[in-house]
Motif scaffolding. Structure first.
Motif, short mmCIF file in Angstrom:
data_model
loop_
_atom_site.label_atom_id
_atom_site.label_comp_id
_atom_site.label_asym_id
_atom_site.label_seq_id
_atom_site.Cartn_x
_atom_site.Cartn_y
_atom_site.Cartn_z
N SER A 484 27.18 48.67 32.19
CA SER A 484 27.87 47.49 31.67
C SER A 484 28.04 46.45 32.77
O SER A 484 28.26 46.78 33.92
N SER A 485 27.94 45.18 32.37
CA SER A 485 28.08 44.15 33.40
C SER A 485 29.49 43.55 33.40
O SER A 485 29.74 42.58 34.11
N ALA A 486 30.38 44.10 32.58
CA ALA A 486 31.73 43.52 32.47
C ALA A 486 32.48 43.64 33.79
O ALA A 486 32.69 44.74 34.29
N ARG A 487 32.90 42.50 34.34
CA ARG A 487 33.58 42.52 35.64
C ARG A 487 34.92 43.23 35.58
O ARG A 487 35.34 43.85 36.55
N GLU A 488 35.59 43.13 34.42
CA GLU A 488 36.94 43.70 34.37
C GLU A 488 36.92 45.23 34.44
O GLU A 488 37.92 45.86 34.74
N LEU A 489 35.74 45.81 34.18
CA LEU A 489 35.67 47.28 34.25
C LEU A 489 35.44 47.77 35.68
O LEU A 489 35.62 48.94 35.98
N LEU A 493 36.15 51.53 37.02
CA LEU A 493 35.04 52.48 37.17
C LEU A 493 34.91 52.96 38.61
O LEU A 493 34.62 54.12 38.87
N VAL A 494 35.14 52.04 39.55
CA VAL A 494 35.03 52.43 40.95
C VAL A 494 36.08 53.48 41.27
O VAL A 494 35.81 54.49 41.93
N PHE A 495 37.27 53.28 40.76
CA PHE A 495 38.37 54.23 41.00
C PHE A 495 38.03 55.60 40.40
O PHE A 495 38.14 56.64 41.06
N TYR A 528 34.79 38.92 46.47
CA TYR A 528 36.02 38.67 45.72
C TYR A 528 36.71 39.97 45.29
O TYR A 528 37.79 39.94 44.72
N MET A 529 36.06 41.09 45.52
CA MET A 529 36.67 42.38 45.18
C MET A 529 37.78 42.69 46.19
O MET A 529 37.55 42.54 47.40
N PRO A 530 38.92 43.17 45.73
CA PRO A 530 39.97 43.56 46.69
C PRO A 530 39.47 44.68 47.61
O PRO A 530 38.60 45.46 47.21
N ALA A 531 40.04 44.72 48.81
CA ALA A 531 39.54 45.67 49.82
C ALA A 531 39.61 47.11 49.34
O ALA A 531 38.71 47.90 49.62
N GLU A 532 40.68 47.47 48.58
CA GLU A 532 40.75 48.90 48.22
C GLU A 532 39.64 49.30 47.26
O GLU A 532 39.17 50.44 47.29
#
Length: 1350
Positions: A484-489, A493-495, A528-532
């Motif tokens: 999926s290309s949805a940014r809000e996911l 998903l990374v977590f 633009y992704m937060p560091a964590e």
């Protein structure tokens, strides 16, 4: 003596005073309490992952056997009238029998195809035995190892028999012919699934099991008896893998209710929604839904597989509910087998749960094998009834008026229930029922965001939650979502992926196969992704490239190295740490990644992290540089230069304050050693040669006796240990097995002086090192030898000798390793010993073979080759050649080849090879690590082959795995110390209340004024001569250090709590102690005069003391010669003493530790960062004897051996920081104390007994007092304005601030009032008016103010 019993419980201390919470303790930072100090540095113990289906299966063939014989009822069933007639929703009497049979067959096939469209379907309508046999055998042949389904409808034949037969027909339909289930098993083989829709179907299940058992037994007999007819046949597959579903129990008939279909069981299994809705309408409760009739149900709009339509949504809810019931009721392994292994089997079993619910309402019990626990009463069925109710209530208006369909709130409500479970629960409870429903909505556009959020919060509960989620089957869903290309996911998903990979790293392969790594590369590269989130992405990538070549290649192509290098200097420490680990892993044993790193000058960019303020980040950088040089590919000159640069950069961390960094450093250097083994062998031989021939003025070989007092006074309490060498002491106390080779040295700590000369020492130590392989604790280089080498190399001629630049890097790294082998932290020194011994072993093996081969020619003159530096070792160095150090000595000591029956039988062998180390021509530069030397004899081969692995593989620190644990553990949970209800917090509150009480009560006593201080409240004989004493600030415990051990006493109860060995080498002594975190979880810091600092925990509380950390606080303090005379003088006259040892002062408020001593600087360590933050030059030529600091004013006052007192302002630069020097004392300063008030003075005293008071702003003293001469110890009470002096003339004088003597103590109380010994140390309690005194006669006593005051 009970401390203040009446005060403690007096009513005067009303609640009002207790309630004033003393905030000072809460605001103090804690030192050395991070995870790296409290946990073992090792990875997470992986759970055995059972979620992965080892054998995913497909049902590839389906046999539909219908024995209906339309129009002729079997003789043994009496049907009601009217009776259930519909078969596959067709009334067989509504058309000709043959047509009906064919239509029903076609319909049944369609119904099955909804669940498994790809299978091969074969119908067998009203068959004979032969047709069934032919059908089954052909399907099994085509299916090979996959699953085959056998569906049997027996509504037109008699019921199954007790003998295990079902019925079919003869050719012309005049007879029913029995077909044995045994035969059916034989034709169908395994794995298979059987569905029986007929009355008494349970009989078939029983017979099937009996036949399966019978087969097993026959096979066992055949296995024993070779003449058995079955013995020659191929083994038939076990029938245990067969699954059976039967419509009813052995004694039950199928329901005949005319409102139901005749094949109710088949309808439940293949058209569940249709039958469920019909059944719902037939219940009384359906009358509550107005306007719904059976006809209306047929008209529900939509398709089963379109979730946006009413029918599709009901189907989706039904799937979710049945899956959830199964997951909650079934044992995990059975759930995996039936609901996750095979799509068709999973669908049939979900629908079987419905069949159980519906058929039980008609007194029929469907049977399955394997058996399932009953599910028909499960609470989730009510959720199903509600969903059906909501859907049906909309039907009339949708069909008549065309209104829009309102979606069911079912999934939203279930997610809310899951959320409640997450927010309300305790640690230990049943798993959440809704987990399978969360899984169902992961791919739904409407719910997925919320579902992913909740799933992430669930996974955060710990590894058990991850295992649970994987066993439900979340994996393919979260893998698919990566497309999926949805940014809000992205953050979610990374977590989730970080959690999964922290628990089960085997998913790396699935990710690379599905190109999942690209998703995380794009997250990591997104500024633009937060560091964590970037941290989690880089952690995931670090797992993907970990020991997985395909992953390394994929990520290298994805430009991982460049992306990581850009983020090396991010402000988020965890991100820096994982970026470095990720780099270290991508080029581990992968040369193209290494060269890509070289092109981007990755190693140079990593250098900046070597001085990072976070130890874990420094550690990760060392790891990355270690794998960078540890690549096993061929070396060019360019790469050798790079390796050398990296090595020299790493060598600067030799005195890093954190042991985890130094451990990683040893491993990184060991990679280098493996890479350039032959060069290191050369260096090793030279060092061993030096060590043998150089009589070091070493403390270790000066005659030492353990006691100062004559032997008749030997201590009453035996010493803790009577082991001989230092290494054994370490082994004895820290449970480590180091070498046993020094036991013949007889450095007996207890007995009289062992007389031997320095020369003897070196030969005996060499001779005793038997040439064992390093694996069997027989180390070639003992601790003493290495320690001696370390000191040799500092005075020896090696520097001038190996001035050739090519060799110098290896020499310096060898020195670094020697230094690390003497590290105060055992884990570090163990690793370094392994590396050194492995190379020493290697070098001597090669050289030994050489010598045995060349022994004939060795007697002639030395070879003229200029490369053979070994020959010239003495002439070039400028030290006199030893007699017999020339080649002739070699022939005299050629050993016999070792006997081959195990290490003990080997002759002692001298590893130092005399002058003739044949190396350079023997080791070409490109030689591979650990191959045999050019002339090595074959008989050594087996022995040396072992050693490559010895250095390279066994050396790892577990740091990366330990760091990965962070992602496996809860990150959203409140830490225990902040959780108001936790035990940790309650303990801390109790300690802080205790502290406040001690402060308050002691203050009350000192305010009244102390007029005498000679009431002896404690006396005991210490195991060793006390050299430092330290009161614990708040509990009744006192630490007493002797030369190398620490004893803890409870001075209230008068009992010994603990006595343990500090681990310092034999020729060093403890010179200072401090309690760190005394207000909370106390740690004890010990400083020894070789500059080492060690920190201990778990002392004095019935647990084994553990070393938290240790480091070299001052590096250039190699202890100078100490003879016996010096040892005695330590306690007699400070001014004659050679050095002050190490002195420290600790600031709890800032976490800074000041250290100095026999050096020319005051070194300040930041314990938070575990690094040196400042070196203040003392500007004097003598040692620092006392340190005192005031954090408020940033001042440091130092007393020096030349009598000066110097004041430094640590905020200023090194050249201007000395702000005041007082030279009023004429001799050695015993103590300089800086009062901690804003206007506080400096109080200092010298051995001549003159006490001077200085105001740091004035250039001269403001007051002077004269006390006793021959002062050996002095302490100042911080609260009560008292100071106490101890004299070598065996008395103590206590003065008040005017200089008046308030007490003079010369004799012990009790037992004949023996005279006090020469005072070796004394200390006041920081709060109570107590004075602890240690003297040369082993006694330790405590004096206090008179009783009425206390």
């Amino acid at each position: 003596m009970k401390m203040d019993a009446e005060l403690l419980h007096s009513p005067v201390l009303g609640l009002a005073e207790e309630e004033e919470v003393d905030m000072t303790d809460w605001n103090l930072p804690l030192a050395f309490m991070k995870k790296r100090h409290t946990e073992k540095i090792e990875g997470y113990k992986a759970l055995a992952q059972s979620w992965r289906m080892k054998d995913r299966m497909k049902t590839v063939s389906v046999a539909l056997v219908l024995c209906l014989n339309v129009g002729v009822d079997p003789p043994d069933v009496v049907k009601t009238s009217p009776c259930a007639r519909l078969e596959c929703w067709i009334d067989p009497l509504s058309m000709s029998p043959q047509k009906a049979l064919e239509t029903i067959g076609a319909n049944l096939q369609k119904q099955y195809e909804n669940w498994q469209p790809r299978a091969r379907y074969k119908q067998s309508l009203d068959p004979t035995v032969d047709e069934v046999k032919k059908l089954c055998t052909s399907l099994r042949r085509n299916a090979k190892e996959e699953r085959v389904l056998f569906h049997y409808n027996g509504h037109g034949v008699p019921r199954p028999t007790v003998n295990g037969e079902i019925w079919v027909f003869n050719k012309n339909y005049t007879q029913y012919i029995p077909l044995s289930v045994y035969d059916l098993q034989t034709w169908m083989g395994s794995p298979s699934i059987f569905v029986y829709d007929c009355s008494n179907a349970g009989i078939i299940v029983k017979s099937f099991k009996q036949f399966a058992l019978q087969r097993e037994q026959e096979l066992e007999v055949a296995a024993i008896n070779p003449n058995h007819p079955l013995a020659q046949m191929p083994l038939p597959p076990s029938m245990k893998n067969c699954i059976q579903l039967a419509a009813c129990d052995a004694s039950e008939l199928l329901p005949m209710n005319p409102d139901l279909p005749a094949d109710l069981f088949t309808s439940c299994l293949t058209t569940p929604i249709k039958i469920a809705l019909r059944w719902f309408c037939m219940q009384k409760s359906a009358k509550l839904v107005p306007g719904v009739t059976l006809d209306l149900i047929e008209k529900i709009p939509g398709r089963l597989n379109d979730r946006r339509t009413p029918l599709g949504e009901l189907n989706w809810i039904f799937t979710a509910i049945t899956d959830t019931i199964a997951w909650n009721v079934l044992p995990r392994d059975l759930f995996q087998k039936l609901f996750r292994q095979d799509l068709l089997v999973a669908s049939l079993f979900r629908n079987f749960l419905l069949a159980e619910r519906i058929m039980r309402s008609y007194n029929c019990t469907p049977i399955s094998s394997p058996r399932l626990p009953p599910t028909y009463m499960h609470a989730m069925w009510q959720a199903w009834d509600l969903a059906v109710d909501i859907c049906l209530s909309q039907l009339p208006t949708i069909i008549e008026e065309g209104t829009a369909f309102r979606h069911s709130p079912f999934f939203a409500e279930q997610l809310t229930a899951f959320q409640v479970w997450l927010s309300m629960g305790v640690e230990n409870r049943n798993p959440p029922e809704q987990l399978p429903i969360v899984l169902q909505v992961l791919l739904s556009q409407v719910h997925r965001l919320r579902a992913l959020d909740l799933l992430g919060r669930f996974l955060d509960l710990g590894p058990w939650a991850v295992s649970l989620a994987l066993s439900v089957g979340i994996f393919p869903y979260v893998l698919k979502l990566l497309q999926s290309s949805a940014r809000e996911l992205r953050p979610l998903l990374v977590f989730i992926w970080a959690k999964i990979l922290a628990v089960d790293s085997s998913c790396q392969a699935d990710l690379v196969k599905d190109n999942g790594h690209k998703y995380f590369l794009s997250v990591l590269a997104d500024p633009y992704m937060p560091a964590e989130h970037r941290t989690m992405a880089v952690f995931i990538l670090a797992v993907i490239v970990n020991n997985y070549n395909t992953g390394q290649e994929a990520c290298l192509q994805g430009n991982l190295i460049a992306i990581c290098l850009e983020q090396l200097n991010d402000t988020h420490p965890l991100l820096r740490q994982w970026v470095a680990i990720c780099l270290g892993r991508i080029w581990q044993n992968y040369d193209s990644a290494r060269w890509c790193g070289v092109r981007d000058s990755a190693h140079e960019k990593l250098y900046s992290l070597l001085s990072d303020s976070i130890p874990e980040v420094r550690c990760a950088a060392v790891f990355a540089l270690g794998t960078f040089v540890g690549n096993s590919a061929e070396r060019t000159d360019h790469s050798t230069t790079i390796d050398h640069n990296v090595a020299m950069m790493l060598a600067q961390l030799i005195n890093d304050g954190s042991p985890i960094v130094r451990k990683e450093l040893v491993v990184a250097l060991s990679h280098l050693v493996v890479q350039y083994e032959s060069n290191f062998c050369t260096v090793a031989l030279q060092f061993m040669e030096e060590e043998k021939n150089y009589a070091v003025p070493s403390p270790a070989n000066s005659t030492e006796t353990g006691n100062i007092t004559p032997s008749r006074d030997s201590p009453a309490i035996p010493r803790l240990r009577s082991v001989n060498s230092y290494t054994n002491l370490r082994a004895a106390t820290t449970a480590r097995t180091l070498n046993k080779s020094l036991q013949n040295l007889n450095l007996n700590e207890e007995g009289g002086p062992a007389a031997f000369s320095p020369g003897n020492l070196s030969t005996s130590s060499s001779a005793s090192s038997t040439l064992g392989s390093p694996d069997n604790d027989e180390y070639l280089l003992s601790f003493e030898t290495i320690d001696k080498m370390r000191r040799v190399s500092s005075y020896s001629s090696l520097n001038s000798l190996i001035g050739v630049s090519f060799n110098s890097v290896y020499t310096q790294i060898w020195r670094v390793l020697l230094h690390l082998a003497a590290d105060p932290f055992p884990d570090v020194s163990d690793l370094a010993m392994k590396v050194l011994n492995s190379i020493a072993y290697k070098a001597t093996m090669n050289a030994r073979t050489q010598r045995i081969l060349d022994s004939g020619s060795l007697t002639q003159s030395a070879p003229a080759s200029p490369t053979s530096k070994g020959t010239l070792i003495h002439q070039a160095g400028g030290s006199p050649p030893m007699p017999g150090a020339s080649s002739s000595s070699l022939t005299n000591e050629v050993p016999k080849p070792p006997v081959r029956d195990g290490p003990p039988a080997r002759p002692p062998y001298t590893p130092t090879l005399g002058g003739q180390a044949p190396h350079s021509q023997q080791f070409p530069r490109t030689r591979k690590m650990f191959d045999k030397g050019p002339d090595q004899t074959a008989e050594d081969g087996d022995e040396t082959a072992v050693h490559r692995s010895f250095v390279s593989l066994s050396l790892q620190t577990g740091l990366c795995d330990w760091s990965a644990k962070y992602f496996a553990q809860p990150v959203m949970k409140i830490p225990e110390e902040h959780d108001m209800e936790s035990q940790v917090r309650k303990d801390r509150e109790w300690r802080f209340l205790r502290n406040a009480r001690v402060r308050r009560q002691s203050h009350r006593i000192t305010q009244r004024g102390v007029t005498r201080l000679d009431d002896q409240i404690f006396i005991n004989r210490n195991p060793g001569v006390p050299s430092v004493v330290k009161f614990h600030p708040f509990n009744p415990c006192i630490a007493v250090a002797d030369k190398d051990s620490i004893c803890f006493w409870d001075w209230e109860k008068g009992e010994r709590l603990d006595y343990f060995y500090n681990g310092n080498p034999r020729y060093t002594r403890i010179t200072a102690m401090e309690y760190l975190n005394g207000h909370d979880c106390s740690l004890l810091l010990t400083a020894t005069d070789d500059g080492a600092l060690r920190i201990w925990k778990n002392f004095a509380d019935q647990r084994n003391p553990e070393m938290v950390t240790a480091w070299q606080g001052l590096s250039d303090m190699l202890p100078t010669t100490r003879g016996l005379a010096r040892r005695v003088s330590i306690y007699l006259d400070r001014s004659k003493q050679g050095g002050a040892g190490m002195v420290v002062d600790w600031e709890q408020e800032t976490g800074l530790l000041m250290t100095s001593g026999d050096v020319r600087v005051i070194r300040i360590w930041d314990t938070e960062r575990e690094m040196k933050v400042q070196d203040i030059p003392t500007g004097a030529d003598s040692c620092v004897t006392s340190l005192s600091c005031d954090p408020q004013r940033s001042l440091v006052a130092a007393g020096l051996g030349d009598g000066s007192v110097r004041v430094y302002d640590r905020r200023m630069g090194p050249n201007e920081c000395r702000v005041m020097t007082y030279r009023e004392h004429g001799a050695w300063v015993v103590k300089a104390h800086l009062q901690k008030e804003p206007e506080g003075h400096i109080i200092s005293v010298s051995v001549n007994g003159d006490v001077r008071f200085f105001d740091p702003r004035m250039s001269e003293s403001v007051n002077t007092l004269q006390t006793v001469k021959g002062l050996t110890a002095l302490d100042i009470h911080p609260q009560a304005n008292l100071f106490a002096c101890g004299s070598m003339n065996q008395f103590i004088a206590v003065h008040n601030s005017n200089g008046d003597v308030i007490s003079n103590i010369k004799y012990y109380d009790g037992f004949m009032g023996q005279r006090i010994g020469a005072i070796s140390c004394l200390a006041f309690h920081p709060f109570w008016p107590h004075l602890a005194v240690g003297s040369n006669d082993y006694y330790m006593s405590i004096y206090s103010a008179e009783k009425r005051l206390r």
